[in-house]
Design a protein around this motif. Structure first.
Motif, mmCIF file in Angstrom:
data_model
loop_
_atom_site.group_PDB
_atom_site.id
_atom_site.type_symbol
_atom_site.label_atom_id
_atom_site.label_comp_id
_atom_site.label_asym_id
_atom_site.label_seq_id
_atom_site.Cartn_x
_atom_site.Cartn_y
_atom_site.Cartn_z
ATOM 1 N N ALA A 1 -5.439 18.685 -5.259
ATOM 2 C CA ALA A 1 -4.585 18.905 -6.430
ATOM 3 C C ALA A 1 -3.650 17.715 -6.635
ATOM 4 N N VAL A 2 -3.104 17.199 -5.545
ATOM 5 C CA VAL A 2 -2.266 16.007 -5.632
ATOM 6 C C VAL A 2 -3.113 14.809 -6.047
ATOM 7 N N ILE B 1 0.852 -1.188 0.000
ATOM 8 C CA ILE B 1 0.000 0.000 0.000
ATOM 9 C C ILE B 1 0.887 1.238 0.000
ATOM 10 N N LEU B 2 0.637 2.139 -0.938
ATOM 11 C CA LEU B 2 1.306 3.442 -0.923
ATOM 12 C C LEU B 2 0.489 4.400 -0.070
ATOM 13 N N SER B 3 1.136 5.040 0.874
ATOM 14 C CA SER B 3 0.502 6.054 1.710
ATOM 15 C C SER B 3 1.098 7.409 1.352
ATOM 16 N N ILE B 4 0.242 8.315 0.863
ATOM 17 C CA ILE B 4 0.706 9.641 0.438
ATOM 18 C C ILE B 4 0.318 10.649 1.509
ATOM 19 N N VAL B 5 1.302 11.166 2.230
ATOM 20 C CA VAL B 5 1.066 12.201 3.238
ATOM 21 C C VAL B 5 2.133 13.281 3.081
ATOM 22 N N PRO C 1 2.043 18.472 -7.323
ATOM 23 C CA PRO C 1 1.268 17.326 -7.802
ATOM 24 C C PRO C 1 2.010 16.496 -8.849
ATOM 25 N N TYR C 2 2.715 17.161 -9.748
ATOM 26 C CA TYR C 2 3.448 16.439 -10.788
ATOM 27 C C TYR C 2 4.521 15.534 -10.183
ATOM 28 N N GLU C 3 5.277 16.052 -9.199
ATOM 29 C CA GLU C 3 6.330 15.253 -8.583
ATOM 30 C C GLU C 3 5.764 14.038 -7.869
ATOM 31 N N VAL C 4 4.671 14.232 -7.144
ATOM 32 C CA VAL C 4 4.064 13.112 -6.426
ATOM 33 C C VAL C 4 3.565 12.066 -7.412
ATOM 34 N N ALA C 5 2.869 12.517 -8.458
ATOM 35 C CA ALA C 5 2.324 11.584 -9.441
ATOM 36 C C ALA C 5 3.434 10.822 -10.160
ATOM 37 N N ILE D 1 -8.116 23.569 -6.205
ATOM 38 C CA ILE D 1 -9.445 23.117 -6.599
ATOM 39 C C ILE D 1 -10.416 22.937 -5.432
ATOM 40 N N TRP D 2 -9.956 22.362 -4.305
ATOM 41 C CA TRP D 2 -10.892 22.060 -3.212
ATOM 42 C C TRP D 2 -11.539 23.312 -2.626
ATOM 43 N N PRO D 3 -10.786 24.353 -2.246
ATOM 44 C CA PRO D 3 -11.458 25.538 -1.700
ATOM 45 C C PRO D 3 -12.405 26.201 -2.704
#
Length: 358
Positions: free
Chosen positions: A90-91, A14-18, A64-68, A156-158
């Motif tokens: 965004a991520v 499992i990848l956990s992204i925090v 976001p690009y780096e994480v993806a 995007i979320w706000p």
């Protein structure tokens, strides 16, 4: 990742992204500790689909690009079985494009409620219509709030959450001030000095982690908290602690993941967490509790459906599914996990839960 003498048939990675940097970085230690507890609890039983979980944490505080790009590299190994974590929308949008429905992706953060999520993205956090909008209605009914000022991070979320609020208000003009600032903003004076702020009855705060704490400290210095409440769906105990008790006066928070020590389940969960992590562990907070529940929800979903195959899961979710396990999320409507949401008032550096939202 599994070692070379382990096969995918024996483990589930499992990848956990925090986020370990940026304004969300203050959340990471709590989330990592809570996810670790969930993994150990599951592995002490039968694992997921009879297989042991292995966990890899990656930094979701980068672009976001780096994480993806990093997620894509992990997926290329063929060893990843699922993804979860607490990070920005965004991520999530960038990672979802990279994943492209290859594995389930349980997003443990509140989201903006857009209908175009990629296959396999399962939303554990709440839609604004089920959390922020009912909380605003509560404040209108109970506190007489009519006019709102909004301060949010610029992503995007706000922005989409405000769109949901605008649709629900009697008039779009009920939002008298709306300002978005970059992640990592330290100076909110332009918002606080705006004459329009004095026409508002309350402030909706849609920022992340340390940004919210900094804003609350600066807002408290104006003397406005005594007469102008704030509402946020994105505050946990780490944010309260970072801001300090004096900055949390008249602050209301909507969440589905409060750990309520007035209940046997809440007391037991905190006790297990302290036993697992030790006396000096980061707090088990609303945000970290959402990541804990997401991992357990993944186990319950996989064992109920019998697979982690995304098309099979989607087919079962389309017909409705009820789940049982140590989570407030008891099922799905489409790709949205459902469960109760609550409103709390900040009490120093903790929460006093005051109502359940309809």
């Amino acid at each position: 990742m599994p070692t070379f003498d382990e096969s995918r048939d024996e483990t589930i990675e499992i990848l956990s992204i925090v986020p370990t940097q940026g304004p969300g970085g203050i959340i990471a230690p709590s989330c990592t500790a809570a996810i670790s507890l969930a993994v150990d609890e599951i592995n002490s039983g039968t694992g997921i689909l009879g297989r042991e979980i292995r966990l890899t944490t990656i930094d979701g505080g980068r672009s976001p690009y780096e994480v993806a790009t990093e997620v894509e590299a992990f997926l290329a190994t063929g060893m990843v079985g699922a993804i979860t974590g607490w990070h920005t929308s965004a991520v999530r949008r960038a990672v979802a494009d990279a994943v492209d429905g290859r594995v389930p992706y349980l997003y443990a953060t509140d989201h903006e409620g857009l209908p175009d999520e990629r296959p396999g993205v399962l939303l554990v956090g709440e839609h604004p219509d089920h959390q922020t909008v009912p909380a605003v209605a509560w404040m209108t009914r109970e506190l007489g709030v009519r006019k709102w000022a909004v301060i949010g991070n610029d992503y995007i979320w706000p922005r989409q959450t405000v769109n949901a609020l605008r649709r629900a208000l009697p008039s779009p003009a009920d939002i008298v001030l709306e300002q978005y600032v970059p992640l990592g903003t330290r100076d909110f004076q332009a918002f606080l000095d705006s004459p329009a702020l004095l026409r508002a009855d309350a402030v909706l705060v849609l920022m992340v982690g340390a940004d919210t704490a900094r804003f609350n400290r600066q807002f408290a210095a104006t003397g406005l908290p005594a007469i102008m409440p704030r509402l946020s769906p994105a505050v946990d105990e780490n944010v309260l602690l970072s801001a300090g008790p004096a900055a949390n006066t008249n602050l209301y928070v909507a969440s589905s993941f409060f750990v309520d020590e007035r209940t046997a389940d809440g007391r037991d969960r905190r006790a297990r967490y302290r036993k697992h992590q030790g006396a000096f562990a980061p707090a088990l907070t609303t945000f970290s509790n959402s990541t804990y529940e997401a991992v357990h929800l993944l186990r319950t979903l996989a064992d109920t459906v019998g697979t982690l195959d995304v098309p099979t899961i989607a087919g079962r979710l389309a017909t409705g599914i009820v789940l049982d396990g140590p989570s407030t999320r008891r099922g799905f409507v489409g790709n949205q996990a459902v469960g109760p949401a609550y409103l709390a008032r900040a009490d120093g550096v903790d929460f006093d839960i005051i109502d359940r939202l309809p």
